[in-house]
Design an enzyme around this catalytic site. Sequence first.
Site, PDB file in Angstrom:
ATOM      1  N   HIS A  18       2.853  -2.465   0.104  1.00  0.00           N
ATOM      2  CA  HIS A  18       1.873  -1.429   0.449  1.00  0.00           C
ATOM      3  C   HIS A  18       1.819  -0.364  -0.647  1.00  0.00           C
ATOM      4  CE1 HIS A  18      -0.093   1.723   2.968  1.00  0.00           C
ATOM      5  NE2 HIS A  18       0.690   2.507   2.259  1.00  0.00           N
ATOM      6  N   GLU A  19       2.991   0.067  -1.103  1.00  0.00           N
ATOM      7  CA  GLU A  19       3.033   1.084  -2.163  1.00  0.00           C
ATOM      8  C   GLU A  19       2.392   0.563  -3.455  1.00  0.00           C
ATOM      9  OE1 GLU A  19       3.865   4.202  -1.727  1.00  0.00           O
ATOM     10  OE2 GLU A  19       4.365   3.789   0.350  1.00  0.00           O
ATOM     11  N   HIS A  27      -1.354   0.816  -3.432  1.00  0.00           N
ATOM     12  CA  HIS A  27      -1.941   2.097  -3.858  1.00  0.00           C
ATOM     13  C   HIS A  27      -2.177   2.095  -5.361  1.00  0.00           C
ATOM     14  CE1 HIS A  27      -2.002   4.297  -0.183  1.00  0.00           C
ATOM     15  NE2 HIS A  27      -0.708   4.181   0.030  1.00  0.00           N
ATOM     16  N   GLU A  30      -5.114   4.160   2.666  1.00  0.00           N
ATOM     17  CA  GLU A  30      -4.013   3.531   3.420  1.00  0.00           C
ATOM     18  C   GLU A  30      -4.432   2.144   3.911  1.00  0.00           C
ATOM     19  OE1 GLU A  30      -0.977   4.519   3.405  1.00  0.00           O
ATOM     20  OE2 GLU A  30      -1.588   6.306   2.317  1.00  0.00           O
ATOM     21  N   ASP A  51      -2.708  -1.345   2.877  1.00  0.00           N
ATOM     22  CA  ASP A  51      -2.223  -2.276   3.908  1.00  0.00           C
ATOM     23  C   ASP A  51      -2.811  -3.672   3.684  1.00  0.00           C
ATOM     24  OD1 ASP A  51      -0.651  -0.436   5.158  1.00  0.00           O
ATOM     25  OD2 ASP A  51      -1.971  -0.112   6.881  1.00  0.00           O
TER      26      ASP A  51
HETATM   27 ZN    ZN Z   1       0.360   4.488   1.806  1.00  0.00          ZN
END
Ligand code: ZN
Length: 413
Positions: free
Chosen positions: A279-280, A283, A357, A361
């Site tokens: 997930h990071e 980004h 976000e 995801d």
């Molecule tokens: Zn996040």
Amino acid sequence: MSASIFTTLFLVALGLYSAVQLWLANRHYRYVASHRSEVPEAFIDQIDIEAHQKAADYTLAKTSLERIEIFIGAGILLAWTLGGGLQWLDSVWATSELSTLWIGTGFLLSLFALLSLIDIPMSIYRTFVLEEKFGFNRTTVKTFITDQIKQLFLLILIGTPLIAAVLWLMGNMGELWWLWVWAVWTGFGLLMMWAYPTFIAPLFNKFKPLEDGSLKQRIQDLMTRCGFTSNGIFIIDGSKRSGHGNAYFTGLGQNKRIVFFDTLIESLSTDEIEAVLAHELGHFKRKHITKRIFSMAIFSLTGLAILGWLITQEWFYAGLGVTTPSLHAALALFLIALPVFTFFLHPLTSWFSRKHEFEADAYAAEVSSAEYLTKALVKLYEENANTLTPDPLYSAFHDSHPPAAVRIAHLTR
Ligand SMILES: [Zn+2]
């Protein structure tokens, strides 16, 4: 515009700012309280009633505090502006023998130091009463005090040259000084992003490279799969201050670090940690960091252009309680009164953040596993006692992350 009209405008904006925040906080309080008795349908198998109620109680306590802080914040702002606080501080510095540039620098540094000093009682309450009560506080009095001293030291060390440079440009670059200040400000922001992980964060936490083993192997495989390079994977002693767990990305260019809180490593399985990291990385891969830097640059350019105009208007000073106009007073007024006027942009930035976000995801689901990310999120919600039932409007306004139910529904569909 006359000074009295601007004062009225400011008071109306401040009233609106406080009223909207209070109204949202009240809604949130009622909503969480009314959903306290039952675990939401979607989480019934994963979260037990005790954990759900702890999250509700924790949220209620935080929201009560937020309501008090809205009043305190408004009071402090009024005291600094119309109450004559800035004018007083200015008159204290005016008696010194220093040059205008250093008077201005001293004025702003002491203002920032006083602002954080005023915040200390609230911070003590938050750490040692509220967080303590729900079992999250791990901060010792010693750590708390040394943190404050380090922050003051950093303010003086980093703030002095920056403020002096900004004031010098304001005084010597003619009408378009704000373009120069913007260039310095943006450059400074990038420099801080680059320097933060290596030079600043280690002053507050111990960074330990992740040890070789199956977890490190999994993380490195994931990074290879995603085409990502960093200058290290670290574990920090987040447990030194709080039981809350987290993972984040920091740094710029070659100086990027992946950081896991020790509290997170303890509570998640290897599969779950991989999903959180994915997930990071999402980004980064979806260029959220670049987009954020870009939008902040546009925001600060707009702000400084407005300040370039305000600085020449007498009503701007007099309307906010400053009788002797100066470059440093303009800067101070602008920084402390600005949030009252830009408040209406907040839901927009929250919306963008939530959009990011969802994208991160989706990326994690693609390169790792939606199932493990869901499991990790549920665990983190439970361990951090984040409410599963925020008021939808409160959440839409304030939250940088989507509500748990919405987020997980997106992942599992
Ligand atoms: Zn996040």
